[in-house]
Scaffold this motif. Structure first.
Motif, mmCIF file in Angstrom:
data_model
loop_
_atom_site.group_PDB
_atom_site.id
_atom_site.type_symbol
_atom_site.label_atom_id
_atom_site.label_comp_id
_atom_site.label_asym_id
_atom_site.label_seq_id
_atom_site.Cartn_x
_atom_site.Cartn_y
_atom_site.Cartn_z
ATOM 1 N N VAL A 198 -7.502 39.676 -1.546
ATOM 2 C CA VAL A 198 -7.085 41.051 -1.240
ATOM 3 C C VAL A 198 -6.952 41.876 -2.514
ATOM 4 O O VAL A 198 -7.231 43.081 -2.514
ATOM 5 C CB VAL A 198 -5.762 41.036 -0.439
ATOM 6 C CG1 VAL A 198 -5.213 42.448 -0.259
ATOM 7 C CG2 VAL A 198 -5.977 40.395 0.927
ATOM 8 N N GLU A 203 -12.339 46.834 0.032
ATOM 9 C CA GLU A 203 -11.876 47.921 0.880
ATOM 10 C C GLU A 203 -11.415 47.420 2.252
ATOM 11 O O GLU A 203 -10.545 48.022 2.874
ATOM 12 C CB GLU A 203 -12.991 48.958 1.080
ATOM 13 C CG GLU A 203 -13.146 49.950 -0.056
ATOM 14 C CD GLU A 203 -13.756 49.341 -1.301
ATOM 15 O OE1 GLU A 203 -13.486 49.862 -2.404
ATOM 16 O OE2 GLU A 203 -14.495 48.329 -1.208
ATOM 17 N N VAL A 243 -5.550 48.515 2.036
ATOM 18 C CA VAL A 243 -6.757 47.786 2.457
ATOM 19 C C VAL A 243 -6.778 47.720 3.981
ATOM 20 O O VAL A 243 -5.785 47.359 4.618
ATOM 21 C CB VAL A 243 -6.771 46.369 1.850
ATOM 22 C CG1 VAL A 243 -7.880 45.522 2.475
ATOM 23 C CG2 VAL A 243 -6.960 46.444 0.342
ATOM 24 N N ASP A 448 -5.174 55.939 2.275
ATOM 25 C CA ASP A 448 -5.443 54.984 3.338
ATOM 26 C C ASP A 448 -5.892 55.615 4.650
ATOM 27 O O ASP A 448 -5.775 55.000 5.702
ATOM 28 C CB ASP A 448 -4.213 54.113 3.592
ATOM 29 C CG ASP A 448 -2.986 54.925 3.996
ATOM 30 O OD1 ASP A 448 -2.999 56.160 3.833
ATOM 31 O OD2 ASP A 448 -2.005 54.309 4.460
#
Length: 585
Positions: A198, A203, A243, A448
């Protein structure tokens, strides 16, 4: 076995004679493996093949694009999940110039009963040149979005996490504008190994749940687990919230509608953003049989239910696989699939009737049925609050939205924030920095939400609806349409004819963009939202490709005969917004 050619990429096995499915063979690295993952047992013939309905009959791979990718894969000795897993979409994807790269070789230490990847014990073997080979491949294919997957490597102390991360970093170093989706093993539930991947610069983090709880075993290898995958996904999201997280389900293995609903609910509770649903297809006669062929319109119904649960997107269709059209996952159009057109092909033959299998009583009680395509009726909604925040810095406001969404519960009233920001460029999760042409001294913030790059500055009205979609009975698509409709209705008050585009969210006047929409959904709660140009300096839009479109022109209300004040615009917009979002007056 013939001699192995000089390695220029990921090694593959070169045999003197073809190895049949279920047979053992010796790999070029000197360890044994079983072709297609399931060992041949006994002398009896396997069951007869099942006839597929017309909508599952993919064309045989051919065409110049397919041949070009095939040549590249062969020349650089690449392993691709497209070939190893016998993906039915290989012709379409390779003709489009895309492929999913499979890291750490082509032999898996597990033997799932749905999967045709070869199985064995590589005894710690890794190709140390693979990170650079993968990076060169992405460069040669000129990919703006790449999916990396891998075999399970339980023979390695970290499950291959460090090697996986090294591949991601090498790709990013050589291709800084390429977005990377990592479809990973479960690393035997080791959360530290999950963090290694991660933190590598990806992405999207994906780990497939594959099936419902009841069918996890025998469908998956005993070392995999339903709860283990959920923990991996939940930890990935908590560790790095920016993410995106993703998972996939195969349908047609004997699951019920109630079990599908329960599984989707479990994934949302784990914070998963994107889910894909596809038909299980038996790769060889030694693998699990298909229990039913799910009709295309049923995939549409499951997709609507998933969106109502709060997923950012659900890509759903008979031939969908976890990495299928992955780069289109945030376009909110089912990755361009038309299941209705597929359904017109012909009805499905046996096995099954096209309906879900009966569920055990406890499974039926665990979740609501999926019998209706639209979301459940709205629950009681507390009165929504309006906050006018004035001119506030971008990043603290974004963090405040995240905190509000994380901490809210069923009793928390919805809120609408009206505000302005000082000059700032924001990049969505799928954004390519190539769209930042000349940002100059204006700060750039990676955030995000979905979408590409946009600009915020004084004179632009930002509207951040922090609402519970489940409580309002709205799907994500309906929510976005409601934001667009509110702006269109506001423009009409001033004689301005504005429109929305299904393929490019936002509001437009004569081809110029008046308002942009970019949202994030977490546990059914929304944040980010709408940016409406009122009376601002449009020059910074010339420093970017707005929303990822080169040459897209912007416009604003004050230039079209509308209000020139942000506060006046907020007052005029609010009743339209409340009506569109069903928030009351």
């Amino acid at each position: 076995m013939t001699a192995m050619p000089s390695l220029r990429g990921i090694p593959v096995v070169v045999d003197a004679a073809p190895v049949r499915s279920g047979e053992k063979y010796l790999t070029a690295q000197g360890f044994t493996a079983i072709r297609d993952g399931i060992k041949a047992r006994g002398t009896g013939a396997p069951a007869s093949p099942q006839r597929k309905p017309a909508w599952l009959r993919a064309r045989a791979p051919s065409g110049p694009g397919y041949q070009n990718v095939r040549s590249l894969v062969r020349r650089h000795r690449l392993a691709t999940v497209c070939e190893e897993a016998k993906c039915p979409n290989i012709g379409e994807c390779w003709n489009a110039g895309t492929a999913t790269l499979m890291l750490m070789g082509a032999v898996c230490t597990r033997a799932c009963r749905f999967c045709a990847v070869d199985t064995g014990n590589p005894h710690g073997w890794l190709d140390r040149e693979e990170p650079q080979n993968a990076a060169r491949t992405v460069e040669l294919m000129q990919l703006s979005y790449v999916v990396l997957t891998s075999v399970d490597r339980d023979d390695l102390p970290d499950g291959g996490a460090a090697h996986y991360a090294a591949c991601v970093r090498a790709i990013k170093d050589r291709n800084p504008h390429t977005a990377v989706e990592a479809l990973t093993p479960d690393f035997q539930g080791s959360l530290g190994d999950v963090e290694t991947v991660v933190d590598s610069g990806i992405e999207v983090f994906a780990q497939n749940l594959e099936t419902v709880r009841r069918l996890t075993h025998p469908v998956r290898d005993p070392r995999a687990g339903y709860e283990q995958t959920l923990r991996v996904l939940e930890h990935a999201k908590r560790h790095r919230p920016a993410v995106l997280t993703k998972s996939s389900l195969m349908l047609g293995l004997g699951e019920s509608d109630a079990e599908i609903e329960a599984t989707l609910t479990d994934l949302r509770r784990a914070g998963v953003d994107i889910v894909t649903l596809g038909q299980y297809l038996r790769p060889t006669l030694r693998h699990l049989p298909v229990e039913r062929f799910v009709a295309p319109q049923e995939f549409d119904r499951y997709r609507e239910r998933a969106l109502a649960l709060g997923f950012l997107e659900c890509v759903s269709g008979p031939l969908v696989r976890s990495s299928y059209r992955a780069e289109q996952a945030l376009e909110r159009n089912n990755a361009g699939l038309d299941n209705q057109a597929l359904q017109r092909a012909q009805p499905a033959p046996p096995p099954g009737t096209g309906h879900a299998a009966a569920a055990p009583a406890d499974a039926r009680a665990a979740a609501l049925p999926l019998g209706e395509a639209s979301p459940a009726a709205p629950r009681h909604v507390p009165a929504a609050l309006t906050r006018r925040l004035g001119l506030v810095a971008y990043e603290p406001t974004w963090r405040a939205m995240q905190r509000f969404t994380e901490e809210r519960d069923d009793a928390t009233p919805d809120e609408i924030w009206f505000l302005e920001h000082p000059p700032v460029f924001t990049l969505g999760m799928n954004a390519s920095r190539s769209h930042l042409i000349a940002p100059g001294d204006i700060p750039v913030v990676q955030i995000d939400r979905g979408g590409q790059v946009t600009y915020h500055g004084p004179g632009q009205l930002l509207v951040y609806p922090l609402v519970d979609l489940r409580r309002l009975g709205l799907s994500i698509r309906e929510f976005v349409s409601a934001l667009e409709r509110a702006v269109i209705d506001l423009a009409a008050e001033f004689g301005i004819a504005a429109t929305a585009r299904r393929s490019a969210p936002g509001v437009y006047v004569d081809g110029r963009k008046l308002a942009s929409v970019g949202v994030r959904v977490r546990r059914g709660g929304t944040y980010h939202g709408l940016a409406l140009n009122v009376a601002l300096d449009l020059e910074p839009f010339g420093r970017i490709n707005p929303c990822g479109y080169a040459g897209l022109e912007m416009t604003q209300l004050s230039a079209l005969g509308g209000p020139a004040g942000v506060a006046q615009c907020a007052d005029a917009l609010e009743p339209h917004l409340r009506r569109a979002l069903r928030l009351g007056s």
